[in-house]
Design a protein around this motif. Sequence first.
Motif, mmCIF file in Angstrom:
data_model
loop_
_atom_site.group_PDB
_atom_site.id
_atom_site.type_symbol
_atom_site.label_atom_id
_atom_site.label_comp_id
_atom_site.label_asym_id
_atom_site.label_seq_id
_atom_site.Cartn_x
_atom_site.Cartn_y
_atom_site.Cartn_z
ATOM 1 N N SER A 32 -69.220 27.373 -110.758
ATOM 2 C CA SER A 32 -70.069 28.181 -111.610
ATOM 3 C C SER A 32 -70.736 29.277 -110.786
ATOM 4 O O SER A 32 -71.158 29.036 -109.659
ATOM 5 C CB SER A 32 -71.129 27.249 -112.186
ATOM 6 N N ASN A 33 -70.795 30.478 -111.341
ATOM 7 C CA ASN A 33 -71.471 31.607 -110.690
ATOM 8 C C ASN A 33 -70.656 32.258 -109.567
ATOM 9 O O ASN A 33 -71.150 33.164 -108.890
ATOM 10 C CB ASN A 33 -72.836 31.159 -110.140
ATOM 11 N N VAL A 34 -69.406 31.815 -109.370
ATOM 12 C CA VAL A 34 -68.619 32.369 -108.261
ATOM 13 C C VAL A 34 -68.163 33.802 -108.550
ATOM 14 O O VAL A 34 -67.880 34.572 -107.633
ATOM 15 C CB VAL A 34 -67.409 31.444 -107.948
ATOM 16 N N ALA A 50 -66.180 40.475 -120.338
ATOM 17 C CA ALA A 50 -66.481 39.055 -120.141
ATOM 18 C C ALA A 50 -67.954 38.941 -119.783
ATOM 19 O O ALA A 50 -68.469 39.752 -119.001
ATOM 20 C CB ALA A 50 -65.614 38.487 -119.025
ATOM 21 N N PHE A 51 -68.630 37.958 -120.339
ATOM 22 C CA PHE A 51 -70.070 37.863 -120.122
ATOM 23 C C PHE A 51 -70.396 37.362 -118.721
ATOM 24 O O PHE A 51 -69.980 36.291 -118.311
ATOM 25 C CB PHE A 51 -70.731 36.989 -121.184
ATOM 26 N N VAL A 52 -71.151 38.185 -118.014
ATOM 27 C CA VAL A 52 -71.568 37.867 -116.647
ATOM 28 C C VAL A 52 -73.029 37.474 -116.688
ATOM 29 O O VAL A 52 -73.820 38.090 -117.396
ATOM 30 C CB VAL A 52 -71.383 39.111 -115.747
ATOM 31 N N SER A 53 -73.368 36.430 -115.950
ATOM 32 C CA SER A 53 -74.754 36.013 -115.942
ATOM 33 C C SER A 53 -75.202 35.672 -114.534
ATOM 34 O O SER A 53 -74.429 35.149 -113.747
ATOM 35 C CB SER A 53 -74.914 34.793 -116.849
ATOM 36 N N HIS A 58 -72.629 29.799 -117.295
ATOM 37 C CA HIS A 58 -72.624 30.593 -118.519
ATOM 38 C C HIS A 58 -71.387 30.348 -119.389
ATOM 39 O O HIS A 58 -71.499 30.133 -120.588
ATOM 40 C CB HIS A 58 -72.779 32.089 -118.250
ATOM 41 N N THR A 59 -70.215 30.407 -118.798
ATOM 42 C CA THR A 59 -68.985 30.282 -119.586
ATOM 43 C C THR A 59 -68.715 28.799 -119.833
ATOM 44 O O THR A 59 -68.511 28.042 -118.892
ATOM 45 C CB THR A 59 -67.805 30.955 -118.832
ATOM 46 N N LYS A 60 -68.734 28.384 -121.100
ATOM 47 C CA LYS A 60 -68.593 26.948 -121.388
ATOM 48 C C LYS A 60 -67.313 26.620 -122.124
ATOM 49 O O LYS A 60 -67.056 25.479 -122.455
ATOM 50 C CB LYS A 60 -69.793 26.464 -122.206
ATOM 51 N N THR A 142 -64.670 35.729 -103.363
ATOM 52 C CA THR A 142 -65.527 36.727 -104.017
ATOM 53 C C THR A 142 -66.738 37.046 -103.144
ATOM 54 O O THR A 142 -67.018 36.357 -102.168
ATOM 55 C CB THR A 142 -66.039 36.204 -105.382
ATOM 56 N N LYS A 143 -67.432 38.072 -103.547
ATOM 57 C CA LYS A 143 -68.709 38.486 -102.944
ATOM 58 C C LYS A 143 -68.570 38.868 -101.474
ATOM 59 O O LYS A 143 -69.519 38.741 -100.704
ATOM 60 C CB LYS A 143 -69.788 37.407 -103.149
ATOM 61 N N VAL A 144 -67.377 39.330 -101.081
ATOM 62 C CA VAL A 144 -67.191 39.713 -99.676
ATOM 63 C C VAL A 144 -67.984 40.974 -99.332
ATOM 64 O O VAL A 144 -68.189 41.277 -98.161
ATOM 65 C CB VAL A 144 -65.698 39.872 -99.271
ATOM 66 N N ASP A 145 -68.447 41.681 -100.362
ATOM 67 C CA ASP A 145 -69.296 42.866 -100.094
ATOM 68 C C ASP A 145 -70.617 42.440 -99.443
ATOM 69 O O ASP A 145 -71.311 43.248 -98.850
ATOM 70 C CB ASP A 145 -69.571 43.641 -101.390
ATOM 71 N N LYS A 146 -70.946 41.160 -99.567
ATOM 72 C CA LYS A 146 -72.207 40.677 -98.989
ATOM 73 C C LYS A 146 -72.029 40.181 -97.558
ATOM 74 O O LYS A 146 -72.970 39.672 -96.961
ATOM 75 C CB LYS A 146 -72.770 39.548 -99.844
ATOM 76 N N LEU A 147 -70.811 40.269 -97.033
ATOM 77 C CA LEU A 147 -70.538 39.691 -95.714
ATOM 78 C C LEU A 147 -70.432 40.736 -94.611
ATOM 79 O O LEU A 147 -69.923 41.834 -94.840
ATOM 80 C CB LEU A 147 -69.209 38.926 -95.739
ATOM 81 N N ASN A 175 -64.317 42.502 -103.995
ATOM 82 C CA ASN A 175 -65.542 43.157 -103.581
ATOM 83 C C ASN A 175 -65.906 44.076 -104.739
ATOM 84 O O ASN A 175 -65.203 45.053 -104.988
ATOM 85 C CB ASN A 175 -65.211 43.953 -102.311
ATOM 86 N N ILE A 176 -66.932 43.739 -105.471
ATOM 87 C CA ILE A 176 -67.194 44.489 -106.700
ATOM 88 C C ILE A 176 -67.568 45.949 -106.451
ATOM 89 O O ILE A 176 -67.595 46.726 -107.370
ATOM 90 C CB ILE A 176 -68.233 43.827 -107.636
ATOM 91 N N ASN A 177 -67.831 46.293 -105.197
ATOM 92 C CA ASN A 177 -68.167 47.700 -104.951
ATOM 93 C C ASN A 177 -66.968 48.533 -104.535
ATOM 94 O O ASN A 177 -67.078 49.694 -104.230
ATOM 95 C CB ASN A 177 -69.237 47.796 -103.853
#
Length: 193
Positions: A32-34, A50-53, A58-60, A142-147, A175-177
Motif C-alpha cells: 500500500s502507498n508504493v 487512477a486515484f492517488v492518496s 486507498h485502492t480496495k 518507485t520513488k527513485v526521485d527521492k534517492l 521517477n514521477i519527475n
Amino acid sequence: MINFNNIQFIRSYVKKPEDLLKLPQVIFVGKSNVGKSTLINEITGFKKLAFVSSKPGHTKLLNFYLVDNKFYLVDAPGYGYSKSNKFSFIEYSKIMDSYFSDNNDLKCVVLLIDGRREFSNDDNSMIEFLNHYKINYVILFTKVDKLNQKEKYAISKRIKENNLIKENTKIFYSNINNEINLLDFKDFLSSIL
Ligand SMILES: Nc1nc2c(ncn2[C@@H]2O[C@H](COP(=O)(O)OP(=O)(O)OP(=O)(O)O)[C@@H](O)[C@H]2O)c(=O)[nH]1
Ligand SMILES: [Mg+2]
C-alpha cells in the motif's frame, strides 16, 4: 505500438471479472502507498485517472482500465498496511486468489517496491507466490526521485542479496519527475502483449 494515452476506466471488481473482452492483462501489485495508482497516471499521461492518496490503503478493489483497446491494465489493492486497517489481509487474499486462479489472460505482474525500503515480508511472499505458480513478473522500483546515488546503488545490492529473485528478472525504475524513465517500461509492456 500501444497508445497509452488512449485509456478508459472500465470498472472496479471484487473478483476476477467474467464480462471482459478476451484481451491480455497486466496487473500492478505491491505494498500500500508504493505508487501503483500513480504509475498508471504516469504512463497514461492522465494525472487524475487512477486515484492517488497520501494515505495508504486507498485502492480496495481491482480497478480495470482498457488501454488502446489492446489490453487491460489492472490497479490492485495494496498489501501490508496496518493490521487495524478495515481492509484486512483476508479480504486482500480473497480478491487476489480469485484474480490469479486460472487466469489465462494474465501476461505479466508488475511488482512495485518503494526504492527507499528493504523488501518486506509481504513483498517476499508475493515473489514466492509468483515463482511458485510460474507467473511472469517484473519488478519496478518507485520513488527513485527521492534517492541519492548511494541509495540508488543500494537497490542493486538488495536485488542481488534477495535470493528469491531470479537472475533474469527485468527491473525498472520510476521517477514521477522524469517521464522519460518510463519509456523502456512502456516498450516492455508493448513487447509482451
Ligand atoms: N516522490 C514520489 N512520490 C510518489 C511516487 N509514486 C507515488 N508517489 C506518492 O506516493 C503516495 C501514494 O501513491 P499511490 O499511487 O496512491 O499508491 P498506491 O500504491 O496506489 O496505494 P494504495 O492504493 O493504497 O495501495 C502519493 O502521495 C504519491 O504522490 C514517486 O515515484 N515519487
Ligand atoms: Mg492505489
